[in-house]
Design a protein around this motif. Structure first.
Motif, short mmCIF file in Angstrom:
data_model
loop_
_atom_site.label_atom_id
_atom_site.label_comp_id
_atom_site.label_asym_id
_atom_site.label_seq_id
_atom_site.Cartn_x
_atom_site.Cartn_y
_atom_site.Cartn_z
N PRO A 123 0.81 -1.22 0.00
CA PRO A 123 0.00 0.00 0.00
C PRO A 123 0.85 1.28 0.00
CG PRO A 123 -0.85 -1.58 1.58
CD PRO A 123 0.45 -2.11 1.12
N ARG A 124 1.99 1.24 0.68
CA ARG A 124 2.87 2.42 0.74
C ARG A 124 3.49 2.70 -0.62
NH1 ARG A 124 1.79 5.28 5.39
NH2 ARG A 124 1.64 3.85 7.18
N LEU A 125 3.92 1.64 -1.30
CA LEU A 125 4.53 1.83 -2.60
C LEU A 125 3.50 2.23 -3.65
CD1 LEU A 125 7.07 -1.14 -2.58
CD2 LEU A 125 7.52 1.29 -2.18
N GLU A 126 2.29 1.68 -3.54
CA GLU A 126 1.23 2.07 -4.47
C GLU A 126 0.91 3.55 -4.31
OE1 GLU A 126 -3.18 0.54 -5.88
OE2 GLU A 126 -2.51 0.11 -3.84
N ARG A 127 0.84 4.01 -3.07
CA ARG A 127 0.54 5.42 -2.80
C ARG A 127 1.65 6.33 -3.34
NH1 ARG A 127 -0.60 5.91 3.20
NH2 ARG A 127 -2.18 4.42 2.53
N ALA A 128 2.90 5.92 -3.15
CA ALA A 128 4.01 6.73 -3.66
C ALA A 128 3.99 6.78 -5.18
CB ALA A 128 5.34 6.15 -3.17
N ALA A 129 3.75 5.65 -5.83
CA ALA A 129 3.79 5.60 -7.30
C ALA A 129 2.70 6.46 -7.93
CB ALA A 129 3.66 4.15 -7.76
N ARG A 130 1.50 6.42 -7.38
CA ARG A 130 0.40 7.14 -8.03
C ARG A 130 0.47 8.65 -7.83
NH1 ARG A 130 -4.07 4.56 -4.10
NH2 ARG A 130 -4.06 6.11 -2.42
N ARG A 131 1.41 9.11 -7.01
CA ARG A 131 1.57 10.55 -6.80
C ARG A 131 2.35 11.22 -7.92
NH1 ARG A 131 4.15 11.90 -1.17
NH2 ARG A 131 3.88 13.99 -2.03
N TYR A 132 3.09 10.43 -8.72
CA TYR A 132 4.02 11.04 -9.67
C TYR A 132 3.77 10.59 -11.10
CZ TYR A 132 6.44 12.20 -5.39
OH TYR A 132 6.73 12.71 -4.15
N PRO A 133 3.89 11.53 -12.05
CA PRO A 133 3.76 11.16 -13.46
C PRO A 133 5.00 10.41 -13.93
CG PRO A 133 4.36 13.47 -13.27
CD PRO A 133 4.12 12.97 -11.87
N ALA A 134 4.81 9.50 -14.85
CA ALA A 134 5.92 8.69 -15.37
C ALA A 134 6.93 9.59 -16.07
CB ALA A 134 5.39 7.64 -16.33
N PRO A 135 8.17 9.69 -15.58
CA PRO A 135 9.16 10.57 -16.20
C PRO A 135 9.81 9.93 -17.42
CG PRO A 135 10.12 9.54 -14.27
CD PRO A 135 8.70 9.06 -14.34
N THR A 136 10.21 10.75 -18.36
CA THR A 136 10.95 10.28 -19.53
C THR A 136 12.44 10.42 -19.24
OG1 THR A 136 9.18 10.89 -21.05
CG2 THR A 136 11.38 10.64 -21.99
N LEU A 137 13.16 9.31 -19.32
CA LEU A 137 14.56 9.25 -18.91
C LEU A 137 15.42 8.67 -20.01
CD1 LEU A 137 13.83 7.69 -15.39
CD2 LEU A 137 14.24 10.12 -15.87
N ASP A 144 15.20 15.72 -18.69
CA ASP A 144 15.12 17.15 -18.46
C ASP A 144 14.95 17.41 -16.96
OD1 ASP A 144 12.37 16.84 -17.82
OD2 ASP A 144 11.73 17.36 -19.83
N SER A 145 15.00 18.68 -16.60
CA SER A 145 15.00 19.02 -15.17
C SER A 145 13.72 18.56 -14.48
CB SER A 145 15.18 20.53 -14.98
OG SER A 145 14.15 21.25 -15.63
N ARG A 146 12.59 18.63 -15.18
CA ARG A 146 11.33 18.20 -14.56
C ARG A 146 11.35 16.69 -14.31
NH1 ARG A 146 5.63 19.91 -17.14
NH2 ARG A 146 6.43 21.91 -16.39
N ALA A 147 11.84 15.91 -15.28
CA ALA A 147 11.88 14.46 -15.13
C ALA A 147 12.79 14.05 -13.97
CB ALA A 147 12.35 13.81 -16.43
N LEU A 148 13.95 14.69 -13.87
CA LEU A 148 14.89 14.33 -12.80
C LEU A 148 14.38 14.78 -11.44
CD1 LEU A 148 18.29 15.03 -14.58
CD2 LEU A 148 17.14 12.84 -14.21
N THR A 149 13.69 15.91 -11.40
CA THR A 149 13.07 16.36 -10.15
C THR A 149 12.00 15.37 -9.71
OG1 THR A 149 13.51 18.69 -10.61
CG2 THR A 149 11.75 18.21 -9.05
N THR A 150 11.19 14.91 -10.67
CA THR A 150 10.16 13.91 -10.36
C THR A 150 10.77 12.63 -9.85
OG1 THR A 150 8.62 14.81 -12.02
CG2 THR A 150 8.30 12.51 -11.37
N LEU A 151 11.85 12.19 -10.50
CA LEU A 151 12.50 10.95 -10.09
C LEU A 151 13.05 11.05 -8.67
CD1 LEU A 151 13.40 8.13 -11.01
CD2 LEU A 151 15.50 9.18 -11.88
N THR A 152 13.67 12.18 -8.36
CA THR A 152 14.21 12.38 -7.01
C THR A 152 13.09 12.42 -5.97
OG1 THR A 152 16.12 13.59 -7.89
CG2 THR A 152 15.58 13.94 -5.57
N ALA A 153 11.99 13.10 -6.30
CA ALA A 153 10.86 13.17 -5.38
C ALA A 153 10.24 11.79 -5.18
CB ALA A 153 9.82 14.15 -5.90
N LEU A 154 10.16 11.01 -6.26
CA LEU A 154 9.62 9.65 -6.17
C LEU A 154 10.48 8.80 -5.24
CD1 LEU A 154 7.83 7.26 -7.08
CD2 LEU A 154 9.34 7.03 -9.07
N ALA A 155 11.79 8.89 -5.40
CA ALA A 155 12.69 8.13 -4.53
C ALA A 155 12.49 8.53 -3.07
CB ALA A 155 14.14 8.35 -4.95
#
Length: 202
Positions: free
Chosen positions: A72-86, A110-121
């Protein structure tokens, strides 16, 4: 909806981590680029292309009961963020190229994708902590990467890092978060325990 595989009812502790799996085409590209380097640097312990992944959080040994709370914790984290292009981009080493223990390929975007990835982590790590499985390295700066090789002893890999510095692979979309179990040994292998989709981009 995510996919949760049944955990074995053994009460064993499991060595777990949370990761993103790049698509096969991106891994094939990177494998082709690094193949000559493997031959030129046999003193390194090169990782198997089939095990390549982008770690979001390493959890270490986790009790089966606690592992069951992660979904449930990982599902909640995943659905908060859009899939980044890397993409795979450049290379580096821990602790540093001149005195390395690990050689890695970098992750670009791009900066948005890497920011999203860091926030997801960060969200994944926080969710794991709340479930009772805090990452041992929680609080350390997140450096997205894919491990290429381990140094059998501290090594100077500056020429290797330089040879990969200009590499930029095909872009790909990180579609889901996976909970992985690792089995140690001469040939480590990984098993997907569960997976949860990221939010569609846009």
């Amino acid at each position: 909806m995510g996919r949760w595989l049944a955990l074995p009812a053994t009460n064993d502790r499991m060595r777990l981590f949370v990761a993103i799996a790049p698509p096969a085409a991106a891994l094939d590209e990177l494998a082709a680029v690094t193949a000559p380097l493997r031959d030129a640097w046999p003193q390194l312990r090169w990782t198997d292309r089939r095990t390549w992944h982008l770690t979001l959080a390493f959890l270490g040994e986790v009790d089966e009961t606690i592992a069951g709370r992660l979904g449930p914790r990982l599902e909640r984290a995943a659905r908060r963020y859009p899939a980044p292009t890397l993409s795979m981009a450049g290379a580096g080493a821990f602790a540093r190229p001149a005195r390395a223990r690990t050689l890695w390929a970098g992750i670009g975007g791009d900066s948005r994708a890497l920011t999203t990835l860091t926030a997801l982590a960060g969200s994944v790590g926080a969710g794991c902590r709340r479930a009772g499985a805090p990452p041992p390295d929680e609080g350390r700066r997140f450096t997205p990467h894919l491990t290429l090789a381990y140094c059998r002893q501290i090594a100077d890999v500056r020429t290797l890092v330089e040879s990969l510095s200009g590499y930029s692979g095909t872009t790909w979309q990180a579609s889901e978060v996976r909970l992985m179990r690792s089995y140690l040994g001469p040939r480590p292998r990984y098993e997907v325990i569960g997976s949860w989709p990221l939010r569609p981009p846009g």
